[in-house]
Design a protein around this motif. Structure first.
Motif, mmCIF file in Angstrom:
data_model
loop_
_atom_site.group_PDB
_atom_site.id
_atom_site.type_symbol
_atom_site.label_atom_id
_atom_site.label_comp_id
_atom_site.label_asym_id
_atom_site.label_seq_id
_atom_site.Cartn_x
_atom_site.Cartn_y
_atom_site.Cartn_z
ATOM 1 N N LEU A 134 0.828 -1.208 0.000
ATOM 2 C CA LEU A 134 0.000 0.000 0.000
ATOM 3 C C LEU A 134 0.859 1.253 0.000
ATOM 4 O O LEU A 134 0.498 2.257 -0.626
ATOM 5 N N LEU A 135 2.012 1.170 0.659
ATOM 6 C CA LEU A 135 2.924 2.318 0.641
ATOM 7 C C LEU A 135 3.365 2.606 -0.799
ATOM 8 O O LEU A 135 3.416 3.759 -1.227
ATOM 9 N N ALA A 136 3.638 1.533 -1.542
ATOM 10 C CA ALA A 136 4.037 1.702 -2.937
ATOM 11 C C ALA A 136 2.862 2.214 -3.777
ATOM 12 O O ALA A 136 3.001 3.133 -4.583
ATOM 13 N N ARG A 137 1.705 1.620 -3.575
ATOM 14 C CA ARG A 137 0.522 1.993 -4.325
ATOM 15 C C ARG A 137 0.191 3.468 -4.078
ATOM 16 O O ARG A 137 -0.167 4.212 -4.988
ATOM 17 N N LYS A 138 0.321 3.862 -2.819
ATOM 18 C CA LYS A 138 0.021 5.250 -2.447
ATOM 19 C C LYS A 138 0.970 6.208 -3.160
ATOM 20 O O LYS A 138 0.548 7.225 -3.728
ATOM 21 N N ALA A 139 2.282 5.859 -3.192
ATOM 22 C CA ALA A 139 3.256 6.724 -3.859
ATOM 23 C C ALA A 139 2.971 6.777 -5.353
ATOM 24 O O ALA A 139 3.063 7.831 -5.975
ATOM 25 N N GLN A 140 2.568 5.621 -5.896
ATOM 26 C CA GLN A 140 2.226 5.559 -7.316
ATOM 27 C C GLN A 140 1.080 6.513 -7.631
ATOM 28 O O GLN A 140 1.142 7.309 -8.566
ATOM 29 N N TRP A 141 0.046 6.505 -6.830
ATOM 30 C CA TRP A 141 -1.129 7.356 -7.068
ATOM 31 C C TRP A 141 -0.809 8.821 -6.812
ATOM 32 O O TRP A 141 -1.389 9.704 -7.425
ATOM 33 N N GLU A 142 0.112 9.031 -5.900
ATOM 34 C CA GLU A 142 0.511 10.388 -5.589
ATOM 35 C C GLU A 142 1.307 10.977 -6.767
ATOM 36 O O GLU A 142 1.496 12.182 -6.863
ATOM 37 N N GLY A 143 1.784 10.071 -7.643
ATOM 38 C CA GLY A 143 2.585 10.520 -8.776
ATOM 39 C C GLY A 143 4.070 10.542 -8.467
ATOM 40 O O GLY A 143 4.874 10.955 -9.281
ATOM 41 N N ASN A 144 4.431 10.063 -7.295
ATOM 42 C CA ASN A 144 5.829 10.029 -6.895
ATOM 43 C C ASN A 144 6.400 8.660 -7.270
ATOM 44 O O ASN A 144 6.557 7.778 -6.433
ATOM 45 N N MET A 145 6.709 8.484 -8.568
ATOM 46 C CA MET A 145 7.052 7.150 -9.051
ATOM 47 C C MET A 145 8.403 6.686 -8.533
ATOM 48 O O MET A 145 8.662 5.490 -8.404
ATOM 49 N N GLY A 146 9.303 7.653 -8.249
ATOM 50 C CA GLY A 146 10.596 7.283 -7.694
ATOM 51 C C GLY A 146 10.433 6.573 -6.357
ATOM 52 O O GLY A 146 10.942 5.471 -6.138
ATOM 53 N N GLU A 147 9.663 7.191 -5.496
ATOM 54 C CA GLU A 147 9.405 6.610 -4.185
ATOM 55 C C GLU A 147 8.654 5.291 -4.341
ATOM 56 O O GLU A 147 8.938 4.319 -3.640
#
Lengths: 486, 1109
Positions: free
Chosen positions: A241-254
């Motif tokens: 979920l941490l990854a999914r959240k960063a993905q949706w946030e648009g922070n693909m690096g994170e």
């Protein structure tokens, strides 16, 4: 005479005031929260209640899986008489759609409230050895549910950025209505919850025993918290979920860092892994072993039988696969090949997808693997990595895609200079479309990309009116904070 | 010598012959139980007249002085100086050597001529007999004394017997506190049995029973209404509610548009307006039956013949006695105890004819309906719905359909659907009663049976009751009463289903096919509502029954500990059971489109309840000169528990014989409920009266209830009242004023209308709810632990009067009530995540203001009082409005916009500050545009539009009438009486749902009100009240359907005849009474609207007779 009166009065008064306890009786019509949330068993039953509710037909039992969401991305053939016809046409204001959407909104928020009830009381059992697990799961669930709401009802972040109105975020069980926050504010709160959950769940039994094992010892009082961790919001689910959240946030690096971290952890423990083709064919057709987080649905057969019927067909309900004029091009042509494990395992040449055919009881009892709804699966983590490398390193990206293709018995794609970002992106999207048939994942994925929805009856251009499910009228009218943009 | 006169049971009186100091003896048996102290006298007088000395002695000893005072006239003044001397001795000394004797009787000093004693021995004789009260209970300690010398006095024994020596022409006076004294002249009898009337009975004054105590109307400081058995008898009606409403219109029965005259639906009842708004609000008054709180349903099922009195308590000065429960008003019902000594049998029979009244329905006939359908476009293909190629085929099909129906109509098919499920029915009610007694014991046994058939076939309510009363009474001392009652009722619903189904069926649909069988399915009907013949469904096996039994034992004790102290106590034990069964055949049309494995439905429920309550009441009262003071302290506990199991089975294919359970069902659900409630209360009541003029009432009650959260377990309630009897003032006394009384009161009480889960959050655990291997608790209910008792602050002022010898009587009361901390179910934004998006909160204030005025005029009366005519008129008004509206309540407006399955909004409460809580909401409308046939709406901002917009919804009407009341005419001629009760309401608004749902929003394929055919817009230029006949769009809530309603109803007409005297005595009858009455004979209304949607209204004609042996 006077003394008699006085004695009488005293007797009367004392007898009445000694009744104080007597008047504090409770009807046992209900199980009161104050009585239940006092020990581990009460909390784990309350948690089980949340998962159970999430598995209802209005949420992950149907609508958020093969139902409404997958109707809209065109996996099924929907005719005019079908009860999903308005949804298929994105007619969100028809009575049936409106009710479905209101059901999703309030269903997810009710689950959030239930988590908050647990979180408000959980410190009562601080000394319990399972305190961390309970609190971690509840926090993780709260973040998960909010992210789901944001995905469905929030803005198209790719188009609007993080500062437009999204959804209300509830961090306590108070009855105070929370106003709508911006996506950015929601993500910040999600991050907090997930980071806290990550710490609490660091000793999750799934790490040592895997997703399906039962940690209960024979003779002990049953503890559902250590049984089949894959159907609980476990440590890996929090990482995902941490990854999914960063993905949706648009922070693909994170997102890539987090996805990689999760894959490294799983690589060590193999707690969740790709399914072997031999396991899939005729056995684990739902690829349950790949579920980082799944929901167990006890009445799976009832939930699915009308929609993927094996006997009588109700034409306004049944969901026949839109295969011959549509999906065949996805699975067997272009980027796909008919060797695809999914085509054979899921019975894609029959009228109704076999993947969801009501599980039947075998001689050895029922197979729990057939009763799980997929919420987060392993390929998603790879897809996040592919997406993250689109702008950075196409070859690395393709490698991650190939890992999934290998697992699905598709030929590996060879990297060359001809590969462009667009080509990889197209291959990625096709893979996602193939992977999540009947899992309710694709609609919000299109939204994340702000991408055209491909359907047999014609493509649908991305549009806020389509991708943002309307906030239910009741919420608009009863939430003072709706008008506020942050 | 100390003479302890009180320590002996038998007492010997000794009279001394003057001069000789000889003792002449005679014996009188007197039975003493009083415990007054031995009398001693301290007195110093110099040369005083004997009478003065005797008066002083009388004062000191508090004894009576009577006899022949003339004897004292010639006596010389006396000197006396005694200290703590025995009274008897003093008297002896005073009469020593005098021509009279002074002797002591129980509580009197008797003066008599000394010589007479010896003489009378020979001429007098012994008279014996008994003294009883009007109910035949022996009276103890009645004073009997002779009024002609020789004076003598005795008192009665515990069995009421007495013996006294009298001369032949003696005159006797029988007296006792609380009873009217009786003088009797003897005529040589040797036995004399006497009955004394209690003073209450003498005054013919109705007591106001308040449950905990009883008050005289003139000592009340609030408004109330008492209904006596005599009034109830005249009504001869099955429905106690309509009887009460006819007598006092402030008892308001909500006209249930849907339930009509369904005998199994207990109507909503309110007194003085609605105190609480919202879905779960309970506004019905508290019912106290013989001191025990019972449900409204119990009163509904109570045999009227059992009732002795019903009292409506309206003002806080009385309702505060019930503290947390009394806020909605209280009905105190007392049943008849056994009273007669002689064995008395009475039998009451009533036959009732129930005749259905569908006068509010004006449906189309077959010809009208077909024309209407044609006009509405039912037989025209809508362009675009079919591919062009298929359009012609479809049109041909529709033409065929029309022609076939028309042919049917011409052939004479004209089905009267409304008459199919209804009938006129005769039902009988029997009530039999026996009472009698021996000595101090009385008993009464009563049984009743009433099987009331409803207007719809197969529906009804059967009530059976029996009761056994036992009374032990020692007048002025002790009263024990035990009452054992068994009641059972059975409510059975009609298999014909809701009446509305029949009002939609088309007259051209034949009931039976060519072969004479009932049609099951109309093949050419496309609409599901019309496709199936409801009569076919009615013929299938069916069951919808509910049974209830109640066994109650009431015990009460009244003990006059001393003249100033009284103890009362009641204890009630109750056990009740309920059973319900519901069966719907799998062949029923409701399942026509259901899956094969979920057809057929069976459910059954079983409930068991226990309850007890007890109270102890100590009353102290004291009268001193003009001051009267009384105070009571009451403690009360109450507990009730209820357990219920229900079982539901759905899905069995084969139809079943009645009552045999299906073996297999797809869905088999079991639900268990267990409810327990406890209440305890302490009550203090104080009353002070000065000179019967000024009355001060003060009451306080504290209640604790298990229903409340820990944060608000106890509540305090109080009231103060003042009364002023103007007619007692000297300066106000006029010949023509018999009564003029003013009162005012104020206080706080509450309503008990809530459940434990309003304060406590809860989970439910249902068996199927399992997550993998763990039970899943589902969050079920959000509690609010801070929830408080709602408080009703009220004040009231009023007066009553009787003028011109009772020719005019009137009463008036004005009241104002404010419900504070009203409990409302608050709906919150769904994102909060509460179950049902709601929880309970104290919020909003509701105010009810109104008046009640009534006047009775004796129009005529002849001198012999054999002919009289009374007219009574009452006028009432109640206006309830929200005076404080919280944000949350305002938001409720949005959530109250509930949509039906057809997407229409329902008429529900709309909260707006300062507006009535009985309002009607909708969008303002200017009517139908004659040019286009479309409706023109006015937006909130005043602009006109054709679009109905939910944001323009506002309050468009007030359902509360400006005035309502009764007019009652009573004409009596000898034993004949004719009475008529009219009721009226003026100036209330009503949302005419017939116009909304039937004239405009109805599918044209359904049959409906004729106005849909005649009064809808057809072509440009039509000045129509209703929109385009072809327009099938739904009409939203609009002011166009709000109508002003004025109604006049002849709610009850009754004729009674009493046979008296010799005519029936020869048949050994004590009483014979014949009754005839009609309920709901006539109703005139300015609004034409269908009423009785699910169940039709009915008129009832009752013929009854009462025989007493």
């Amino acid at each position: 005479m006077r003394t008699r009166v006085i004695i009488g009065v005293i007797v009367l008064l004392t007898s009445i005031f000694s009744c104080k306890k007597w008047v504090e009786t409770k009807s046992d019509e209900s199980t009161y929260v104050v009585d239940v949330l006092t020990d581990r068993e009460g909390f784990s039953r309350a948690l089980a209640g949340i998962y159970y509710k999430m598995g209802s037909a209005t949420l992950y039992g149907r609508e958020l899986e093969f139902g409404m969401l997958d109707v809209m991305v065109g996996y099924w053939k929907i005719n005019k008489q079908h009860e999903y016809y308005p949804d298929y046409n994105f007619d969100y204001h028809s009575l049936s759609s409106e009710r479905r959407i209101a059901g999703i909104w309030s269903g997810l928020y009710r689950a959030i409230h239930d988590c908050n009830v647990i979180l408000d009381q959980v410190d009562k059992i601080k000394s319990d050895p399972y305190y961390d697990l309970i609190k971690g799961e509840a926090l993780g669930l709260r973040a998960f549910l909010h992210l789901e709401l944001l995905k469905l009802f929030g803005p198209i972040i790719k188009q609007e950025g993080l500062d437009t109105r999204a959804i209300p975020y509830y961090s306590s069980s108070s009855r105070e209505v929370q106003e709508f926050l911006s996506s950015r504010a929601c993500f910040a709160l999600m991050e907090q919850d997930l980071q806290a959950a990550k710490i609490l769940l660091k000793a999750d039994p799934i790490i040592t025993r895997g997703r399906e094992a039962d940690g209960n010892h024979v003779g002990d009082r049953y503890n559902s918290l250590i049984d089949r961790r894959g159907i609980h919001l476990n440590y890996y689910a929090v990482l995902a979920l941490l990854a999914r959240k960063a993905q949706w946030e648009g922070n693909m690096g994170e997102a890539a860092v987090r996805a990689r971290f999760l894959l490294d952890q799983l690589g060590d423990t193999q707690a969740v892994r790709f399914i072997a083709p031999s396991e899939a064919i005729g056995g684990n057709i739902r690829f349950t072993k790949e579920n980082i987080f799944g929901l167990y649905i006890n009445d799976m057969d009832e939930v699915t039988e009308d929609y993927f019927p094996s006997g009588d067909i109700a034409p306004n309900r049944a969901l026949p696969l839109d295969f011959n004029s549509f999906l065949i091009y996805l699975y067997a042509k272009d980027t796909g090949t008919s060797t695809d494990l999914r085509v054979s395992a899921w019975g894609m040449f029959s009228v109704f997808l076999q993947k969801f055919m009501a599980p039947t009881m075998t001689a050895s009892g029922y197979d729990p693997d057939l009763y799980e709804a997929q919420i987060i699966n392993l390929p998603e983590i790879y897809f996040i990595l592919v997406e993250a490398f689109l702008d950075r390193d196409l070859e690395k990206g393709l490698n991650y895609l190939n890992t999934v293709r290998r697992a699905r018995q598709l030929p590996e794609l060879k990297f060359s200079d001809k590969w462009t970002k667009e080509k990889l992106a197209e291959n990625l999207l096709d893979e996602v479309r193939r992977e999540y048939l009947g899992e309710g994942y694709l609609f919000t994925y299109y939204k994340h990309l702000n991408h055209t929805i491909y359907r047999s009856t014609g493509s649908i251009d991305p549009d806020r009116k389509i991708f943002m499910l309307p906030i239910p009228v009741e919420e608009q009218q009863l939430n003072q904070g709706y008008g506020i943009k942050k | 010598m100390e003479l302890k006169k009180n320590s002996f049971d038998f007492y010997l009186f000794i009279s001394l012959k003057n001069g000789l100091r000889l003792i002449v003896l005679f014996f009188v048996f007197i039975f003493f139980t009083d415990q007054a102290a031995a009398q001693s006298i301290t007195l110093k007088k110099d040369k005083s007249p004997l009478l003065e000395i005797l008066r002083e002695i009388q004062h000191q000893s508090k004894l009576d002085l009577f006899g022949d005072f003339d004897l004292l006239k010639g006596v010389k003044p006396f000197s006396i100086d005694v200290k703590n001397r025995d009274l008897a001795q003093v008297l002896h000394e005073l009469s020593d050597g005098q021509p009279f004797s002074l002797s002591l009787y129980r509580d009197a000093i008797v003066i008599e001529a000394a010589k007479l004693r010896a003489k009378e021995e020979k001429t007098s004789k012994l008279l014996s007999g008994t003294v009883k009260d009007e109910n035949g209970f022996p009276l103890e300690n009645v004073n009997i004394r002779s009024l002609i010398p020789p004076y003598r006095a005795v008192t009665t024994q515990s069995d009421g017997s007495y013996q006294i020596r009298v001369d032949t022409d003696q005159e006797l006076l029988f007296s006792m506190v609380g009873y009217e004294p009786l003088r009797l002249k003897l005529n040589g009898e040797i036995a004399l049995h006497v009955q004394l009337k209690s003073q209450q009975q003498m005054m013919e004054e109705v007591l106001i029973h308040r449950g905990y105590d009883s008050r005289k109307p003139l000592s009340m400081t609030g408004a109330s209404r008492s209904i006596t058995r005599r009034e109830l008898e005249q009504f001869n009606s099955n429905n106690i509610f309509t009887v009460i409403q006819s007598i006092d219109p402030t008892f308001h029965i909500d006209q249930n548009l849907f339930a009509g005259s369904n005998p199994n639906i207990i109507p909503d009842v309110t007194i003085r307006g609605i105190n609480n708004v919202g879905e779960y609000a309970i506004n019905s008054p508290l019912v106290i039956l013989d001191g025990f709180e019972v449900s409204l349903e119990r009163l509904y099922d109570l045999d009227i013949n059992r009732i002795e009195s019903i009292t409506l308590l309206k003002d806080v000065s009385s309702t505060v006695l019930y503290g947390s429960r009394g806020g909605n008003g209280v009905l105190v019902v007392e049943t008849r105890p056994g009273t007669a000594e002689k064995l008395t049998l009475s039998y009451d029979m009533r036959s009732t004819v129930t005749a259905v009244d569908v006068g509010d329905y004006h449906l189309m006939n077959a010809a009208e309906k077909l024309d209407f359908e044609k006009l509405a476009g039912v037989y025209t293909v809508t362009a675009g719905t079919f591919p062009p190629a298929e359009e012609n085929i479809e049109q041909a099909r529709l033409d065929n359909l029309y022609n076939r129906r028309k042919a049917n109509m011409i052939r004479g098919v004209e089905t009267d659907w409304l008459s199919q499920p209804t009938h006129s029915s005769l039902s009988l009610a029997h009530s039999i009663r026996a009472e009698g007694g021996v000595g101090r014991i009385r008993y009464g046994i009563q049984g009743n049976y009433n099987n009331l058939a409803g207007a719809m076939k197969g529906s009804g309510r059967r009530r059976i009751g029996s009761t056994f009363d036992l009374v032990y009474r020692k007048p002025q001392k002790i009263l024990l009463r035990n009452n054992l009652t068994y009641l059972s009722n059975k409510a059975y619903q009609s298999p014909y289903g809701p009446f509305s189904r029949y009002a939609q069926m088309n007259p051209y649909q034949p009931l039976r096919n060519e072969s004479g069988d009932l049609v099951r399915q109309y093949a050419d009907e496309s609409l599901e509502e019309l496709q199936y013949n409801p009569l076919y469904d009615a013929g299938l096996p069916h069951r919808a029954d509910e049974y209830a039994t109640i066994l109650t034992n009431n015990f009460s004790l009244e003990w006059n500990i001393s003249p100033v102290l009284k103890l009362r106590s009641t204890a009630v034990l109750e056990k009740n059971t309920s059973k319900s069964e519901f069966y719907l055949s799998p062949l029923h049309s409701r399942f026509a489109r259901a899956d094969q494995d979920s057809i057929g439905q069976y459910s059954s429920g079983k409930g068991n309840g226990n309850g007890y309550s007890a109270n102890v009441n100590i009353t102290y009262f004291k009268t001193r000169k003009k001051h009267a003071f009384s105070t009571s302290l009451i403690g009360e506990v109450k507990s009730s528990s209820f357990k219920q199991d229900t079982r539901q089975l759905i899905g069995f294919t084969a139809d079943l014989e009645r009552s045999s359970l299906p073996k297999y069902a797809k869905s088999n659900q079991l639900v268990h409920r267990d409810i327990e409630n406890r209440l305890l209360g302490v009550l203090f009541v104080g009353n002070y009266t000065y000179d019967q003029k000024y009355i001060l009432d003060a009451s306080y009650r504290m209640d604790g209830s298990s229903k409340f959260g820990e944060n608000a377990r106890y509540g305090n309630f109080w009231s103060l009242g003042l009364g002023y009897n103007l007619h007692q003032e000297h300066f106000f006394k006029r010949d023509w004023i018999q009564e003029l009384r003013l009162f005012t009161n104020t206080g706080v009480n509450g309503t008990d209308a809530f459940l434990a889960n309003m304060t406590l959050s809860s989970y439910v655990l249902s068996p199927g709810q399992v997550y993998y291997k763990e039970f899943g608790l589902s969050y079920f209910n959000e509690g609010n632990p801070d929830l408080h008792w709602p408080q009703i602050h009220s004040w009231s002022v009023g007066g009553t009067g009787k003028l011109f010898d009772g020719r005019i009587a009137f009463s008036y009361a004005y009241y104002s009530k404010v419900t504070d901390r009203m409990i409302s179910l608050i709906t919150v934004a769904p994102s909060v995540g509460l179950p049902n998006d709601s929880y309970f909160e104290n919020m909003g204030k509701v105010q009810n203001r109104g008046f009640e005025a009534a006047a009775t005029i004796k129009v005529m009366e002849n001198s012999k009082k054999t002919l009289s005519w009374y007219l009574t008129a009452s006028a009432n008004r109640n206006q309830g409005k929200l005076i404080e509206i919280s944000e949350a309540l305002r938001q409720l407006n949005a959530s109250n916009l509930v949509r039906t399955n057809e997407g229409l909004y329902k008429q529900t409460v709309y909260y707006e500050q300062g507006k009535s809580i009985n309002n009607i909401k909708g969008v303002r409308s200017l009517g139908i545009d004659p040019a286009s046939g479309q409706e023109i709406f006015q937006k909130i901002n005043g602009r006109l539009t054709n679009e109905w917009d939910i944001n323009d919804i506002t309050v468009i009407g007030n359902r509360e009438p400006k005035l309502f009341g009764n007019i009652h005419s009573a004409f009596n001629f000898r034993q004949f009486s004719l009475q008529a009760y009219f009721s009226y309401t003026l100036g209330g608004d009503i949302y005419n749902h017939t116009l909304a749902d039937r004239v405009e929003n109805s599918d044209p394929r359904l049959n409906t009100d004729i106005r849909a055919f005649y009064d809808r817009w057809r072509q440009p230029g039509d000045q129509a009240a209703f929109k385009d006949i072809r327009n099938v769009e739904k009409t939203g809530l609009t002011s166009r359907f709000v109508q002003r309603e004025n109604t006049l109803q002849l709610s009850c007409l009754m004729i009674n005849y009493d046979f008296l005297g010799e005519r029936i005595k020869k048949y050994r009858l004590q009483r014979l009474r014949l009754n005839f009455s009609v309920n709901g004979l006539l109703r005139i209304s300015t609004v034409k609207m269908e009423r009785g949607l699910d169940y039709p209204f009915a008129r009832t004609f009752n013929i009854g007779c009462m025989i007493q042996f």
